[in-house]
Design a protein around this motif. Structure first.
Motif, PDB file in Angstrom:
ATOM      1  N   GLU A 183      -9.595  10.194  -0.769  1.00  0.00           N
ATOM      2  CA  GLU A 183      -9.767   9.638  -2.109  1.00  0.00           C
ATOM      3  C   GLU A 183      -8.599   8.712  -2.459  1.00  0.00           C
ATOM      4  O   GLU A 183      -8.793   7.628  -3.021  1.00  0.00           O
ATOM      5  CB  GLU A 183      -9.870  10.761  -3.138  1.00  0.00           C
ATOM      6  N   ALA A 184      -7.395   9.137  -2.106  1.00  0.00           N
ATOM      7  CA  ALA A 184      -6.207   8.337  -2.403  1.00  0.00           C
ATOM      8  C   ALA A 184      -6.249   7.002  -1.674  1.00  0.00           C
ATOM      9  O   ALA A 184      -5.887   5.956  -2.237  1.00  0.00           O
ATOM     10  CB  ALA A 184      -4.947   9.107  -2.009  1.00  0.00           C
ATOM     11  N   ALA A 185      -6.702   7.012  -0.428  1.00  0.00           N
ATOM     12  CA  ALA A 185      -6.807   5.764   0.336  1.00  0.00           C
ATOM     13  C   ALA A 185      -7.827   4.825  -0.294  1.00  0.00           C
ATOM     14  O   ALA A 185      -7.613   3.605  -0.361  1.00  0.00           O
ATOM     15  CB  ALA A 185      -7.195   6.075   1.782  1.00  0.00           C
ATOM     16  N   SER A 186      -8.929   5.372  -0.765  1.00  0.00           N
ATOM     17  CA  SER A 186      -9.960   4.555  -1.408  1.00  0.00           C
ATOM     18  C   SER A 186      -9.452   3.951  -2.710  1.00  0.00           C
ATOM     19  O   SER A 186      -9.761   2.802  -3.033  1.00  0.00           O
ATOM     20  CB  SER A 186     -11.209   5.405  -1.674  1.00  0.00           C
ATOM     21  N   ILE A 187      -8.694   4.723  -3.459  1.00  0.00           N
ATOM     22  CA  ILE A 187      -8.128   4.219  -4.718  1.00  0.00           C
ATOM     23  C   ILE A 187      -7.071   3.149  -4.424  1.00  0.00           C
ATOM     24  O   ILE A 187      -7.007   2.114  -5.091  1.00  0.00           O
ATOM     25  CB  ILE A 187      -7.501   5.371  -5.524  1.00  0.00           C
ATOM     26  N   ALA A 188      -6.260   3.388  -3.394  1.00  0.00           N
ATOM     27  CA  ALA A 188      -5.157   2.478  -3.082  1.00  0.00           C
ATOM     28  C   ALA A 188      -5.634   1.088  -2.735  1.00  0.00           C
ATOM     29  O   ALA A 188      -4.972   0.099  -3.047  1.00  0.00           O
ATOM     30  CB  ALA A 188      -4.327   3.052  -1.927  1.00  0.00           C
ATOM     31  N   ASN A 204      -4.336 -16.900  -0.967  1.00  0.00           N
ATOM     32  CA  ASN A 204      -5.546 -16.124  -1.225  1.00  0.00           C
ATOM     33  C   ASN A 204      -6.265 -15.762   0.066  1.00  0.00           C
ATOM     34  O   ASN A 204      -6.670 -14.606   0.286  1.00  0.00           O
ATOM     35  CB  ASN A 204      -6.495 -16.925  -2.114  1.00  0.00           C
ATOM     36  N   SER A 205      -6.447 -16.768   0.931  1.00  0.00           N
ATOM     37  CA  SER A 205      -7.188 -16.531   2.167  1.00  0.00           C
ATOM     38  C   SER A 205      -6.447 -15.552   3.074  1.00  0.00           C
ATOM     39  O   SER A 205      -7.068 -14.707   3.732  1.00  0.00           O
ATOM     40  CB  SER A 205      -7.447 -17.854   2.896  1.00  0.00           C
ATOM     41  N   SER A 206      -5.114 -15.624   3.089  1.00  0.00           N
ATOM     42  CA  SER A 206      -4.364 -14.649   3.882  1.00  0.00           C
ATOM     43  C   SER A 206      -4.455 -13.266   3.248  1.00  0.00           C
ATOM     44  O   SER A 206      -4.442 -12.247   3.954  1.00  0.00           O
ATOM     45  CB  SER A 206      -2.899 -15.077   4.020  1.00  0.00           C
ATOM     46  N   GLY A 207      -4.575 -13.217   1.907  1.00  0.00           N
ATOM     47  CA  GLY A 207      -4.749 -11.939   1.228  1.00  0.00           C
ATOM     48  C   GLY A 207      -6.070 -11.282   1.570  1.00  0.00           C
ATOM     49  O   GLY A 207      -6.148 -10.043   1.695  1.00  0.00           O
ATOM     50  N   VAL A 208      -7.126 -12.079   1.731  1.00  0.00           N
ATOM     51  CA  VAL A 208      -8.436 -11.538   2.131  1.00  0.00           C
ATOM     52  C   VAL A 208      -8.313 -10.847   3.490  1.00  0.00           C
ATOM     53  O   VAL A 208      -8.780  -9.719   3.686  1.00  0.00           O
ATOM     54  CB  VAL A 208      -9.493 -12.665   2.200  1.00  0.00           C
ATOM     55  N   ILE A 209      -7.674 -11.548   4.419  1.00  0.00           N
ATOM     56  CA  ILE A 209      -7.491 -10.978   5.761  1.00  0.00           C
ATOM     57  C   ILE A 209      -6.619  -9.728   5.699  1.00  0.00           C
ATOM     58  O   ILE A 209      -6.921  -8.708   6.319  1.00  0.00           O
ATOM     59  CB  ILE A 209      -6.869 -12.031   6.703  1.00  0.00           C
ATOM     60  N   GLY A 210      -5.536  -9.812   4.924  1.00  0.00           N
ATOM     61  CA  GLY A 210      -4.620  -8.683   4.814  1.00  0.00           C
ATOM     62  C   GLY A 210      -5.274  -7.442   4.244  1.00  0.00           C
ATOM     63  O   GLY A 210      -5.065  -6.324   4.752  1.00  0.00           O
ATOM     64  N   SER A 211      -6.072  -7.606   3.204  1.00  0.00           N
ATOM     65  CA  SER A 211      -6.723  -6.436   2.591  1.00  0.00           C
ATOM     66  C   SER A 211      -7.731  -5.812   3.540  1.00  0.00           C
ATOM     67  O   SER A 211      -7.873  -4.582   3.593  1.00  0.00           O
ATOM     68  CB  SER A 211      -7.386  -6.830   1.265  1.00  0.00           C
ATOM     69  N   ALA A 212      -8.442  -6.647   4.316  1.00  0.00           N
ATOM     70  CA  ALA A 212      -9.416  -6.115   5.272  1.00  0.00           C
ATOM     71  C   ALA A 212      -8.706  -5.352   6.391  1.00  0.00           C
ATOM     72  O   ALA A 212      -9.177  -4.294   6.830  1.00  0.00           O
ATOM     73  CB  ALA A 212     -10.258  -7.248   5.852  1.00  0.00           C
ATOM     74  N   ILE A 213      -7.567  -5.874   6.857  1.00  0.00           N
ATOM     75  CA  ILE A 213      -6.801  -5.165   7.892  1.00  0.00           C
ATOM     76  C   ILE A 213      -6.308  -3.825   7.350  1.00  0.00           C
ATOM     77  O   ILE A 213      -6.402  -2.791   8.027  1.00  0.00           O
ATOM     78  CB  ILE A 213      -5.605  -6.022   8.358  1.00  0.00           C
ATOM     79  N   CYS A 214      -5.800  -3.829   6.116  1.00  0.00           N
ATOM     80  CA  CYS A 214      -5.321  -2.577   5.511  1.00  0.00           C
ATOM     81  C   CYS A 214      -6.451  -1.566   5.372  1.00  0.00           C
ATOM     82  O   CYS A 214      -6.253  -0.368   5.594  1.00  0.00           O
ATOM     83  CB  CYS A 214      -4.692  -2.865   4.147  1.00  0.00           C
ATOM     84  N   ALA A 215      -7.636  -2.058   5.007  1.00  0.00           N
ATOM     85  CA  ALA A 215      -8.787  -1.156   4.899  1.00  0.00           C
ATOM     86  C   ALA A 215      -9.105  -0.539   6.256  1.00  0.00           C
ATOM     87  O   ALA A 215      -9.382   0.665   6.359  1.00  0.00           O
ATOM     88  CB  ALA A 215     -10.000  -1.919   4.357  1.00  0.00           C
ATOM     89  N   GLY A 216      -9.059  -1.365   7.304  1.00  0.00           N
ATOM     90  CA  GLY A 216      -9.320  -0.848   8.644  1.00  0.00           C
ATOM     91  C   GLY A 216      -8.281   0.172   9.084  1.00  0.00           C
ATOM     92  O   GLY A 216      -8.616   1.194   9.688  1.00  0.00           O
ATOM     93  N   ILE A 217      -7.020  -0.096   8.771  1.00  0.00           N
ATOM     94  CA  ILE A 217      -5.946   0.840   9.129  1.00  0.00           C
ATOM     95  C   ILE A 217      -6.119   2.161   8.393  1.00  0.00           C
ATOM     96  O   ILE A 217      -5.999   3.245   8.985  1.00  0.00           O
ATOM     97  CB  ILE A 217      -4.574   0.216   8.818  1.00  0.00           C
ATOM     98  N   LEU A 218      -6.408   2.077   7.078  1.00  0.00           N
ATOM     99  CA  LEU A 218      -6.575   3.309   6.303  1.00  0.00           C
ATOM    100  C   LEU A 218      -7.777   4.108   6.783  1.00  0.00           C
ATOM    101  O   LEU A 218      -7.727   5.339   6.861  1.00  0.00           O
ATOM    102  CB  LEU A 218      -6.735   2.956   4.814  1.00  0.00           C
ATOM    103  N   TRP A 219      -8.870   3.427   7.098  1.00  0.00           N
ATOM    104  CA  TRP A 219     -10.066   4.110   7.584  1.00  0.00           C
ATOM    105  C   TRP A 219      -9.752   4.839   8.893  1.00  0.00           C
ATOM    106  O   TRP A 219     -10.095   6.016   9.080  1.00  0.00           O
ATOM    107  CB  TRP A 219     -11.206   3.096   7.776  1.00  0.00           C
ATOM    108  N   SER A 220      -9.078   4.144   9.819  1.00  0.00           N
ATOM    109  CA  SER A 220      -8.736   4.763  11.110  1.00  0.00           C
ATOM    110  C   SER A 220      -7.802   5.948  10.914  1.00  0.00           C
ATOM    111  O   SER A 220      -7.936   6.994  11.553  1.00  0.00           O
ATOM    112  CB  SER A 220      -8.073   3.727  12.004  1.00  0.00           C
ATOM    113  N   PHE A 221      -6.829   5.789  10.021  1.00  0.00           N
ATOM    114  CA  PHE A 221      -5.808   6.811   9.825  1.00  0.00           C
ATOM    115  C   PHE A 221      -6.377   8.063   9.167  1.00  0.00           C
ATOM    116  O   PHE A 221      -5.957   9.189   9.458  1.00  0.00           O
ATOM    117  CB  PHE A 221      -4.686   6.231   8.988  1.00  0.00           C
TER     118      PHE A 221
END
Length: 374
Positions: free
Chosen positions: A135-140, A355-372
């Motif tokens: 839940e915390a990862a989803s909120i973050a 902005n465009s680098s932020g899109v990529i960054g947020s998607a990478i963070c989502a992938g890392i959190l999902w894996s973790f």
């Protein structure tokens, strides 16, 4: 008479409680903000009207609600719970994105990375407040200021929180003109806000073609769980820059993304049924979401100021606020704040690169959190 009373007892007027009225008021507020104030109308109008639809009271078991199997809304909601709609939205975003400004000044990628600090600080804060790790990862991920990414990760980790997290993410995206400017002015001096960015160099067609391929390989090898988002994102971009499938690229950035946005916003709004949405967790999510978004904005600005200690050619620190993945709202706000200080200062192109680098960054963070978290 008995038939009349039975009919009346089945109407929404009889079944409505104060919680339904609260949510209907929230939905009306979203609709008014979208129409009267034009605050992100492409997001708030579908979500606001979806909230109205989702909070009309009905008897359970009629196959009407979004959480009832085999209902129409349940089938439409399938695209949210599986991550289908966010992936389609990323396809359209990729077909819209011009990476030339980012490739002309690659150091701006660091601002997009720095703005993701809001995600990880909020993760710790949410766990400290008693939320479960998933839940915390989803909120973050709200700190990434990217609605589709927030929905995608929440669908995988905490599907019961999709409604409040999506509403919080899109609400803060819509309120960028209110939230970000005070933070920008607080953390920058007038001298810093007056910094002009030089015109970027011309980027070759070869660079534009190589970038989506290289970006896909580098990012998805780092975080394979981000493939559903970044795979479609970079595919949309290479369709755009290749020039050989213009018809497909045009469809991706118009009809396809518009269709996905309609169903995504409407069903997310409808998922906020009062009996599911109104609870203490939702309040906590909105509180933490505000913190996440504010930290993300501040961290981007502070990192830009830090970079200036080591650079001869200074960066306007306002660009750090565009490192959040709120396309194009944060970039537009950076440009407007800069122009209030100096009308000849044009920051929009550089802010869109962040902005465009932020899109990529947020998607990478989502992938890392999902894996973790799995």
């Amino acid at each position: 008479m008995n038939l009349l009373l039975k009919f009346l007892s089945n109407t929404g007027y009889f079944l409505a409680g104060y919680n339904h009225l609260i949510m209907i008021l929230v939905g009306c507020t979203f609709v008014c903000l979208a129409i009267a104030k034009e605050y992100e109308p492409l997001l708030l109008l579908p979500i606001g009207f979806g909230i109205l639809v989702g909070n009309i009271p009905f008897f359970k078991g009629f196959g009407l609600g979004i959480y009832e199997p085999n209902s129409v809304l349940h089938y439409l909601y399938f695209g949210v719970t599986t991550g289908l709609y966010p992936s389609i939205v990323f396809l359209g975003l990729g077909a819209m994105t011009d990476f030339s400004s980012l490739l002309a000044r690659p150091k701006l990628m660091l601002l997009g990375a720095a703005a993701q600090m809001g995600i990880f600080t909020t993760l710790l804060g949410a766990m400290a407040l008693g939320f479960l790790p998933k839940e915390a990862a989803s909120i973050a991920i709200i700190g990434g200021a990217d609605g589709p990414t927030s929905i995608f990760l929440t669908a995988k980790l905490a599907p019961h929180l999709i409604g409040p997290i999506a509403i919080a993410a899109y609400s803060y995206m819509a309120l960028i003109p209110i939230i970000q400017p005070p933070i920008m002015r607080l953390l920058t001096s007038r001298k810093e806000r007056l910094i002009h960015m030089p015109d970027p160099r011309e980027v070759s067609q070869k660079e534009l073609l190589i970038f989506p391929i290289l970006g896909l390989l580098l990012c998805c090898f780092l975080a394979p769980a981000s493939i559903p988002l970044l795979g479609t994102f970079f595919f949309g971009n290479i369709m755009k820059v290749s020039g050989v499938v213009e018809r497909l690229a045009q469809t991706a950035r118009s009809a396809i993304i518009d269709t996905a946005t309609i169903f995504l916003g409407f069903t997310v709004g409808a998922s906020t049924q009062a009996d599911v949405f109104l609870n203490a967790k939702s309040v906590g999510i909105f509180f933490l979401g505000a913190i996440a978004f504010s930290i993300a904005t501040a961290s981007g600005i502070i990192f830009a100021k830090f970079m200036n200690f080591f650079m001869k050619e200074k960066i306007n620190p306002l660009l750090g606020a565009a490192g959040v993945s709120a396309v194009p709202g944060s970039a537009r706000e950076v440009h407007l704040v800069g122009q209030k200080e100096d009308p000849t200062n044009f920051l929009l192109m550089h802010a869109m690169a962040c902005n465009s680098s932020g899109v990529i960054g947020s998607a990478i963070c989502a992938g890392i959190l999902w894996s973790f978290m799995m």
